[in-house]
Write a protein that holds these residues in place. Sequence first.
Motif, PDB file in Angstrom:
ATOM      1  N   SER A  58       0.975  -1.003   0.363  1.00  0.00           N
ATOM      2  CA  SER A  58      -0.283   0.180   0.185  1.00  0.00           C
ATOM      3  C   SER A  58       0.117   1.069  -0.012  1.00  0.00           C
ATOM      4  CB  SER A  58      -1.028  -0.086   1.271  1.00  0.00           C
ATOM      5  OG  SER A  58      -1.790  -0.974   1.319  1.00  0.00           O
ATOM      6  N   ARG A  59       1.635   1.305   0.616  1.00  0.00           N
ATOM      7  CA  ARG A  59       2.812   2.747   0.811  1.00  0.00           C
ATOM      8  C   ARG A  59       3.295   2.382  -0.841  1.00  0.00           C
ATOM      9  NH1 ARG A  59       5.355   0.932   6.247  1.00  0.00           N
ATOM     10  NH2 ARG A  59       5.722  -0.677   5.341  1.00  0.00           N
ATOM     11  N   ARG A  60       4.296   1.089  -0.600  1.00  0.00           N
ATOM     12  CA  ARG A  60       4.907   1.970  -2.691  1.00  0.00           C
ATOM     13  C   ARG A  60       3.421   1.780  -3.249  1.00  0.00           C
ATOM     14  NH1 ARG A  60       7.289  -3.660  -1.006  1.00  0.00           N
ATOM     15  NH2 ARG A  60       5.616  -4.488  -2.516  1.00  0.00           N
ATOM     16  N   LEU A  61       2.370   1.867  -3.694  1.00  0.00           N
ATOM     17  CA  LEU A  61       1.890   2.231  -4.063  1.00  0.00           C
ATOM     18  C   LEU A  61       1.075   3.488  -4.314  1.00  0.00           C
ATOM     19  CD1 LEU A  61      -0.948   1.218  -6.682  1.00  0.00           C
ATOM     20  CD2 LEU A  61      -1.826   1.128  -4.445  1.00  0.00           C
ATOM     21  N   TRP A  62       0.878   3.678  -2.667  1.00  0.00           N
ATOM     22  CA  TRP A  62       0.725   5.185  -2.817  1.00  0.00           C
ATOM     23  C   TRP A  62       1.951   6.425  -3.632  1.00  0.00           C
ATOM     24  CZ3 TRP A  62      -3.200   8.299  -1.525  1.00  0.00           C
ATOM     25  CH2 TRP A  62      -3.429   9.609  -0.863  1.00  0.00           C
ATOM     26  N   ALA A  63       3.355   6.021  -2.789  1.00  0.00           N
ATOM     27  CA  ALA A  63       4.301   6.809  -3.139  1.00  0.00           C
ATOM     28  C   ALA A  63       4.719   6.352  -4.884  1.00  0.00           C
ATOM     29  CB  ALA A  63       5.876   6.391  -3.214  1.00  0.00           C
ATOM     30  N   ALA A  64       3.780   5.896  -5.347  1.00  0.00           N
ATOM     31  CA  ALA A  64       3.668   6.080  -6.555  1.00  0.00           C
ATOM     32  C   ALA A  64       3.099   7.010  -7.356  1.00  0.00           C
ATOM     33  CB  ALA A  64       3.165   4.141  -7.647  1.00  0.00           C
ATOM     34  N   HIS A  65       1.222   6.910  -7.125  1.00  0.00           N
ATOM     35  CA  HIS A  65       0.836   7.827  -7.246  1.00  0.00           C
ATOM     36  C   HIS A  65       0.671   9.101  -6.505  1.00  0.00           C
ATOM     37  CE1 HIS A  65      -3.059   9.349  -6.817  1.00  0.00           C
ATOM     38  NE2 HIS A  65      -2.854  10.159  -5.838  1.00  0.00           N
ATOM     39  N   ARG A  66       1.708   9.429  -5.644  1.00  0.00           N
ATOM     40  CA  ARG A  66       2.322  10.911  -5.396  1.00  0.00           C
ATOM     41  C   ARG A  66       3.471  11.057  -6.562  1.00  0.00           C
ATOM     42  NH1 ARG A  66       1.447  14.014  -0.447  1.00  0.00           N
ATOM     43  NH2 ARG A  66       3.427  15.258  -0.645  1.00  0.00           N
ATOM     44  N   ALA A  67       4.119  10.057  -7.180  1.00  0.00           N
ATOM     45  CA  ALA A  67       5.417  10.448  -7.983  1.00  0.00           C
ATOM     46  C   ALA A  67       4.560  11.186  -9.284  1.00  0.00           C
ATOM     47  CB  ALA A  67       6.398   9.119  -8.055  1.00  0.00           C
ATOM     48  N   ARG A  68       3.641  10.196  -9.442  1.00  0.00           N
ATOM     49  CA  ARG A  68       2.238  10.947 -10.577  1.00  0.00           C
ATOM     50  C   ARG A  68       1.794  11.298 -10.691  1.00  0.00           C
ATOM     51  NH1 ARG A  68      -1.864   6.786 -11.736  1.00  0.00           N
ATOM     52  NH2 ARG A  68      -3.330   8.548 -11.130  1.00  0.00           N
ATOM     53  N   MET A  69       1.156  12.334  -9.577  1.00  0.00           N
ATOM     54  CA  MET A  69       0.627  13.617  -9.295  1.00  0.00           C
ATOM     55  C   MET A  69       1.929  14.878  -9.698  1.00  0.00           C
ATOM     56  SD  MET A  69      -2.373  12.940  -9.446  1.00  0.00           S
ATOM     57  CE  MET A  69      -2.579  11.892 -10.295  1.00  0.00           C
ATOM     58  N   ALA A  70       3.050  14.723  -8.676  1.00  0.00           N
ATOM     59  CA  ALA A  70       3.839  15.471  -8.760  1.00  0.00           C
ATOM     60  C   ALA A  70       4.875  15.665 -10.354  1.00  0.00           C
ATOM     61  CB  ALA A  70       5.545  15.143  -7.818  1.00  0.00           C
ATOM     62  N   ALA A  71       4.257  14.638 -11.136  1.00  0.00           N
ATOM     63  CA  ALA A  71       4.688  14.988 -12.804  1.00  0.00           C
ATOM     64  C   ALA A  71       3.568  15.399 -13.251  1.00  0.00           C
ATOM     65  CB  ALA A  71       5.104  13.975 -13.098  1.00  0.00           C
ATOM     66  N   LEU A  72       2.517  15.152 -13.293  1.00  0.00           N
ATOM     67  CA  LEU A  72       1.696  16.392 -13.603  1.00  0.00           C
ATOM     68  C   LEU A  72       1.059  17.954 -13.066  1.00  0.00           C
ATOM     69  CD1 LEU A  72      -1.569  13.558 -13.332  1.00  0.00           C
ATOM     70  CD2 LEU A  72      -0.094  14.706 -15.584  1.00  0.00           C
ATOM     71  N   ILE A  73       1.751  17.875 -11.893  1.00  0.00           N
ATOM     72  CA  ILE A  73       1.715  19.168 -11.394  1.00  0.00           C
ATOM     73  C   ILE A  73       2.701  19.967 -12.469  1.00  0.00           C
ATOM     74  CG2 ILE A  73       2.394  20.355  -8.968  1.00  0.00           C
ATOM     75  CD1 ILE A  73       1.254  18.375  -7.626  1.00  0.00           C
ATOM     76  N   ARG A  74       4.167  19.580 -12.976  1.00  0.00           N
ATOM     77  CA  ARG A  74       4.655  20.137 -13.595  1.00  0.00           C
ATOM     78  C   ARG A  74       4.473  20.691 -14.939  1.00  0.00           C
ATOM     79  NH1 ARG A  74       7.854  15.274 -12.323  1.00  0.00           N
ATOM     80  NH2 ARG A  74       8.514  15.866 -10.211  1.00  0.00           N
ATOM     81  N   ARG A  75       3.301  19.764 -15.300  1.00  0.00           N
ATOM     82  CA  ARG A  75       2.386  19.966 -16.516  1.00  0.00           C
ATOM     83  C   ARG A  75       1.529  21.446 -16.279  1.00  0.00           C
ATOM     84  NH1 ARG A  75       0.700  14.878 -19.233  1.00  0.00           N
ATOM     85  NH2 ARG A  75      -1.122  16.482 -20.056  1.00  0.00           N
ATOM     86  N   LEU A  76       1.146  21.854 -14.574  1.00  0.00           N
ATOM     87  CA  LEU A  76       0.167  23.174 -14.911  1.00  0.00           C
ATOM     88  C   LEU A  76       0.818  24.072 -15.064  1.00  0.00           C
ATOM     89  CD1 LEU A  76      -1.486  21.763 -11.271  1.00  0.00           C
ATOM     90  CD2 LEU A  76      -2.172  21.128 -13.073  1.00  0.00           C
ATOM     91  N   LYS A  77      -0.242  25.505 -15.418  1.00  0.00           N
ATOM     92  CA  LYS A  77       0.075  26.338 -16.068  1.00  0.00           C
ATOM     93  C   LYS A  77      -0.779  27.655 -15.630  1.00  0.00           C
ATOM     94  CE  LYS A  77       2.005  24.561 -20.251  1.00  0.00           C
ATOM     95  NZ  LYS A  77       1.189  24.065 -21.066  1.00  0.00           N
ATOM     96  N   MET A  78      -0.270  28.484 -15.651  1.00  0.00           N
ATOM     97  CA  MET A  78      -1.187  29.721 -14.914  1.00  0.00           C
ATOM     98  C   MET A  78      -2.049  29.981 -16.486  1.00  0.00           C
ATOM     99  SD  MET A  78      -0.386  29.832 -11.884  1.00  0.00           S
ATOM    100  CE  MET A  78      -1.104  31.534 -10.852  1.00  0.00           C
ATOM    101  N   PRO A  79      -3.149  30.551 -15.507  1.00  0.00           N
ATOM    102  CA  PRO A  79      -3.951  31.083 -16.503  1.00  0.00           C
ATOM    103  C   PRO A  79      -3.974  32.260 -16.391  1.00  0.00           C
ATOM    104  CG  PRO A  79      -4.741  30.415 -14.739  1.00  0.00           C
ATOM    105  CD  PRO A  79      -3.690  30.227 -14.294  1.00  0.00           C
ATOM    106  N   THR A  80      -4.506  32.602 -17.569  1.00  0.00           N
ATOM    107  CA  THR A  80      -4.068  34.243 -17.974  1.00  0.00           C
ATOM    108  C   THR A  80      -5.687  34.727 -17.059  1.00  0.00           C
ATOM    109  OG1 THR A  80      -5.926  33.982 -20.028  1.00  0.00           O
ATOM    110  CG2 THR A  80      -4.230  34.412 -20.520  1.00  0.00           C
ATOM    111  N   PRO A  81      -5.383  36.317 -16.678  1.00  0.00           N
ATOM    112  CA  PRO A  81      -6.347  36.727 -15.839  1.00  0.00           C
ATOM    113  C   PRO A  81      -7.243  37.204 -16.718  1.00  0.00           C
ATOM    114  CG  PRO A  81      -4.027  37.498 -15.657  1.00  0.00           C
ATOM    115  CD  PRO A  81      -4.100  37.436 -16.825  1.00  0.00           C
ATOM    116  N   LEU A  82      -8.361  37.288 -15.552  1.00  0.00           N
ATOM    117  CA  LEU A  82      -9.970  37.276 -15.835  1.00  0.00           C
ATOM    118  C   LEU A  82     -10.492  37.834 -15.162  1.00  0.00           C
ATOM    119  CD1 LEU A  82     -11.306  33.148 -16.151  1.00  0.00           C
ATOM    120  CD2 LEU A  82     -10.502  34.612 -18.386  1.00  0.00           C
ATOM    121  N   PRO A  83     -10.385  39.092 -15.101  1.00  0.00           N
ATOM    122  CA  PRO A  83     -11.286  40.787 -14.464  1.00  0.00           C
ATOM    123  C   PRO A  83     -12.392  40.240 -14.140  1.00  0.00           C
ATOM    124  CG  PRO A  83     -10.110  41.637 -16.482  1.00  0.00           C
ATOM    125  CD  PRO A  83      -9.399  39.906 -17.019  1.00  0.00           C
ATOM    126  N   ARG A  84     -12.968  40.164 -15.276  1.00  0.00           N
ATOM    127  CA  ARG A  84     -14.763  39.979 -15.450  1.00  0.00           C
ATOM    128  C   ARG A  84     -15.102  41.283 -14.982  1.00  0.00           C
ATOM    129  NH1 ARG A  84     -15.197  34.763 -12.697  1.00  0.00           N
ATOM    130  NH2 ARG A  84     -13.518  35.233 -11.317  1.00  0.00           N
TER     131      ARG A  84
END
Length: 95
Positions: A58-84
């Motif tokens: 379970s701990r290894r599976l959790w560590a793999a999940h966190r590693a996958r989420m960390a890789a996806l976090i690196r792909r996040l990009k800041m959106p352009t502001p929407l002042p509305r």
Amino acid sequence: MLGGFAVAFLASLVPLARISMPAREEAMRRLEATSGVPHRPATAYEDKIATEDGPSDSRRLWAAHRARMAALIRRLKMPTPLPRWNARSFSPYAR
């Protein structure tokens, strides 16, 4: 005359006091939604494992999940502001 300009200037600052910053959760949701990255990685990365003293699999599976989420976090990009601004009203009764 100078006093009138000072009062008008201070009155023009009143709408700035009504600007509210989004909560951390709201900001993370928007970041995840506008980046186009699936599975809400920033939210999932903050999750905790149910039991720390569980089986090692379970701990290894959790560590793999966190590693996958960390890789996806690196792909996040800041959106352009929407002042509305067109949706806002500066009426004291609007909220």
